[in-house]
Design an enzyme around this catalytic site. Structure first.
Site, PDB file in Angstrom:
ATOM      1  N   ARG A 118       0.806  -1.223   0.000  1.00 39.36           N
ATOM      2  CA  ARG A 118       0.000   0.000   0.000  1.00 39.36           C
ATOM      3  C   ARG A 118       0.842   1.277   0.000  1.00 39.36           C
ATOM      4  O   ARG A 118       0.481   2.234  -0.687  1.00 39.36           O
ATOM      5  CB  ARG A 118      -1.034  -0.004   1.114  1.00 39.36           C
ATOM      6  CG  ARG A 118      -0.526  -0.138   2.508  1.00 39.36           C
ATOM      7  CD  ARG A 118      -1.446  -0.958   3.381  1.00 39.36           C
ATOM      8  NE  ARG A 118      -1.018  -2.334   3.316  1.00 39.36           N
ATOM      9  CZ  ARG A 118      -1.825  -3.366   3.346  1.00 39.36           C
ATOM     10  NH1 ARG A 118      -3.100  -3.193   3.431  1.00 39.36           N
ATOM     11  NH2 ARG A 118      -1.338  -4.575   3.285  1.00 39.36           N
ATOM     12  N   THR A 119       1.941   1.300   0.716  1.00 41.05           N
ATOM     13  CA  THR A 119       2.705   2.549   0.792  1.00 41.05           C
ATOM     14  C   THR A 119       3.263   2.904  -0.591  1.00 41.05           C
ATOM     15  O   THR A 119       3.163   4.049  -1.043  1.00 41.05           O
ATOM     16  CB  THR A 119       3.843   2.419   1.818  1.00 41.05           C
ATOM     17  OG1 THR A 119       3.289   2.003   3.070  1.00 41.05           O
ATOM     18  CG2 THR A 119       4.578   3.721   2.003  1.00 41.05           C
TER      19      THR A 119
ATOM     20  N   LYS B 130      24.355  -6.680  -7.568  1.00 39.55           N
ATOM     21  CA  LYS B 130      25.719  -6.913  -8.063  1.00 39.55           C
ATOM     22  C   LYS B 130      26.745  -6.374  -7.081  1.00 39.55           C
ATOM     23  O   LYS B 130      27.923  -6.280  -7.398  1.00 39.55           O
ATOM     24  CB  LYS B 130      25.908  -6.234  -9.423  1.00 39.55           C
ATOM     25  CG  LYS B 130      24.969  -6.727 -10.493  1.00 39.55           C
ATOM     26  CD  LYS B 130      25.266  -6.006 -11.804  1.00 39.55           C
ATOM     27  CE  LYS B 130      24.255  -6.330 -12.872  1.00 39.55           C
ATOM     28  NZ  LYS B 130      24.343  -5.402 -14.000  1.00 39.55           N
TER      29      LYS B 130
ATOM     30  N   ARG C  80      12.148   3.573   1.371  1.00 40.05           N
ATOM     31  CA  ARG C  80      11.832   2.609   2.434  1.00 40.05           C
ATOM     32  C   ARG C  80      13.031   1.686   2.559  1.00 40.05           C
ATOM     33  O   ARG C  80      13.563   1.206   1.552  1.00 40.05           O
ATOM     34  CB  ARG C  80      10.588   1.809   2.089  1.00 40.05           C
ATOM     35  CG  ARG C  80      10.437   0.602   3.011  1.00 40.05           C
ATOM     36  CD  ARG C  80       9.104  -0.071   2.898  1.00 40.05           C
ATOM     37  NE  ARG C  80       8.060   0.721   3.532  1.00 40.05           N
ATOM     38  CZ  ARG C  80       6.875   0.218   3.893  1.00 40.05           C
ATOM     39  NH1 ARG C  80       6.590  -1.049   3.674  1.00 40.05           N
ATOM     40  NH2 ARG C  80       5.976   0.985   4.460  1.00 40.05           N
TER      41      ARG C  80
ATOM     42  N   HIS D 273       7.677   5.941  10.444  1.00 41.24           N
ATOM     43  CA  HIS D 273       6.863   5.797   9.229  1.00 41.24           C
ATOM     44  C   HIS D 273       5.944   7.017   9.209  1.00 41.24           C
ATOM     45  O   HIS D 273       4.738   6.911   9.440  1.00 41.24           O
ATOM     46  CB  HIS D 273       6.081   4.485   9.315  1.00 41.24           C
ATOM     47  CG  HIS D 273       5.442   4.040   8.033  1.00 41.24           C
ATOM     48  ND1 HIS D 273       5.420   4.809   6.895  1.00 41.24           N
ATOM     49  CD2 HIS D 273       4.794   2.880   7.725  1.00 41.24           C
ATOM     50  CE1 HIS D 273       4.785   4.139   5.944  1.00 41.24           C
ATOM     51  NE2 HIS D 273       4.405   2.965   6.422  1.00 41.24           N
TER      52      HIS D 273
HETATM   53  C1  NCD Z   1       3.382  -0.992   8.039  1.00 36.99           C
HETATM   54  C2  NCD Z   1       4.867  -0.933   7.732  1.00 36.99           C
HETATM   55  O1  NCD Z   1       5.318  -1.378   6.688  1.00 36.99           O
HETATM   56  O2  NCD Z   1       5.525  -0.379   8.566  1.00 36.99           O
HETATM   57  N1  NCD Z   1       2.571  -1.182   6.942  1.00 36.99           N
HETATM   58  C3  NCD Z   1       2.270  -0.115   6.151  1.00 36.99           C
HETATM   59  O3  NCD Z   1       3.112   0.645   5.728  1.00 36.99           O
HETATM   60  N2  NCD Z   1       0.968   0.077   5.899  1.00 36.99           N
HETATM   61  C4  NCD Z   1       3.053  -1.851   9.164  1.00 36.99           C
HETATM   62  C5  NCD Z   1       3.424  -3.286   9.105  1.00 36.99           C
HETATM   63  O4  NCD Z   1       4.174  -3.729   8.261  1.00 36.99           O
HETATM   64  O5  NCD Z   1       2.921  -3.994   9.982  1.00 36.99           O
END
Ligand code: NCD
Length: 317
Positions: free
Chosen positions: A54-55, A82, A104, A132
Site C-alpha cells: 500500500r505505501t 551486483k 523505504r 513511518h
Molecule cells: C506498516 C509498515 O510497513 O511499517 N505497513 C504499512 O506501511 N501500511 C506496518 C506493518 O508492516 O505492519
C-alpha cells in the site's frame, strides 16, 4: 519543509498544516479529473529496499496525480544485487536529475543518512523500527476526518509495539495533535524504555476497551522477531487480539484501525476487520491525498493557491 524524515521534526501546527493541505487534495480526488499539474516537470523516485504494497502504490498514485514523473526503483532487480553500495545507488539516481527520493529501508536511519549523498528532497516511507511518518499522518487524517479533531481523544495502540515504526510515529503524531495515547502489549513486545514516548502503558486490554475513541491494532511482525516473543498465536489472540467479543466491548462510536497488512485471526478477528467501525480501507484511501500533501510540501511552490487555481482544477497544462 525540505524533507520528511520523522514526526519528531514537525510541530503540532505543522502537522495541522499538512492535514489541511491533504483535505484540499481529498477534494481534488472527488473531482472527475483527479489530476492537478502542481508538480509537473518534477521527477520522483520511489526507492523501496523492503517489500510494500500500500505505501508504494499510494506514493505512486499521489505523485502521478500531482503530474510528477515517477520512477520505481526496486532493490531486488537493481545493481545492488551486483554489490553496488547504497551510496553509489543513491548518487547514481541523483545524477539522473531527480527532485525527490521516497525511500523505504529495513535499517533505521537510512533516510537521514542518504541526505548527505543527494540534493533531492528525501521522504521516509518507513525505516526499520524507527519511523513511518506518512502512515502517522494518514492515520491522523483518518481520525480527524471522523471526529473533527484528535484533541482529548483516547487512543490505544495494541500489539507489537517494540518492532513497530508505525507505533513510534503514531504516538508522536497523535500526542502532538492533543490525543491521549495508551500502549497495550505483552512485556516482550514493549520497548524496554518508553522515556520520550508521550504515552502510558496499560496491561489489561479488556479494562481499557470501553473508554476508547480509537482502538489501533498492530501487526505481529514475525519477520522482525529474532526469537519467539509470544507463546503461541492462539494465546496471543486470546489475550491481545481484537476478538469479536472484545469488539462488542468497544463503544459503538469508536474507530477500529490497523495499518495493514493484517494477520486476520491473530491481532484482529476476520469479522472484526470487516466491522462497520473498522476504517482500515479509509486509512488506505486517505493515504493518497496525505501523500500528495507531503510531496507538494517538499517540492511545490509552498502555496496551495497554486494547486487550486482554475488552471489546476481544469486539468489544462
Ligand atoms: C506498516 C509498515 O510497513 O511499517 N505497513 C504499512 O506501511 N501500511 C506496518 C506493518 O508492516 O505492519
Amino acid at each position: 519543509m525540505k524533507h520528511l524524515l520523522s514526526i519528531d521534526d514537525l510541530t503540532g501546527d505543522q502537522l495541522h498544516d499538512v492535514l489541511d493541505l491533504a483535505s484540499n487534495f481529498a477534494d481534488v480526488q472527488a473531482r472527475e479529473v483527479r489530476k492537478v499539474p502542481a508538480l509537473r516537470g518534477k521527477t520522483i523516485v520511489l526507492a523501496f529496499f523492503e517489500d510494500s504494497t500500500r505505501t508504494r502504490t499510494s506514493f505512486d498514485l499521489a505523485a502521478r496525480r500531482l503530474s510528477a514523473d515517477v520512477i520505481n526503483f526496486s532493490a531486488g532487480s537493481s545493481s545492488l544485487k551486483k554489490g553496488e553500495s547504497l551510496r553509489d545507488t543513491i548518487e547514481t539516481i541523483t545524477a539522473m536529475g531527480v527532485d525527490a527520493i521516497v525511500i523505504r529501508h529495513a535499517s533505521s536511519g537510512v533516510p537521514s543518512t542518504i541526505r548527505q549523498w543527494t540534493d533531492a528532497a528525501v521522504v521516509n516511507a518507513g525505516d526499520g523500527w524507527h519511523q513511518h511518518p506518512t502512515q502517522a499522518l494518514l492515520d491522523s487524517f483518518t481520525i480527524r476526518e471522523h471526529f473533527g479533531s484528535l484533541a482529548g481523544k483516547r487512543i490505544a495502540l495494541c500489539g507489537d509495539i517494540v518492532h513497530s515504526r508505525v507505533a513510534r510515529s503514531n504516538v508522536a503524531a497523535f500526542s502532538k495533535l492533543g490525543a491521549e495515547v495508551v500502549l497495550i502489549a505483552p512485556r516482550t513486545l514493549l520497548p524496554s524504555n518508553i522515556d520520550g514516548w508521550d504515552a502510558t502503558i496499560e496491561t489489561d486490554l479488556d479494562a481499557v476497551l470501553p473508554d476508547l475513541d480509537v482502538a489501533y491494532f498492530l501487526r505481529i511482525q514475525k519477520e522482525r522477531m529474532a526469537e519467539s516473543l509470544i507463546p503461541s498465536e492462539r494465546e496471543y489472540r486470546a489475550r491481545y487480539g481484537l476478538t469479536t467479543e472484545r469488539a462488542a466491548m468497544l463503544s459503538p462510536e469508536a474507530l477500529i484501525m490497523h495499518p495493514g497488512p493484517m494477520n486476520r485471526g491473530i491481532e484482529i478477528d476476520p469479522e472484526v476487520a470487516d466491522d462497520k467501525r473498522a476504517v482500515v480501507l479509509n486509512q488506505v484511501a486517505n493515504g493518497i491525498p496525505v501523500r500528495m500533501a507531503i510531496l507538494f510540501s517538499v517540492l511545490g511552490p509552498g502555496q496551495f493557491d497554486e494547486v487550486d487555481s482554475p488552471r489546476a482544477s481544469g486539468g489544462q497544462p
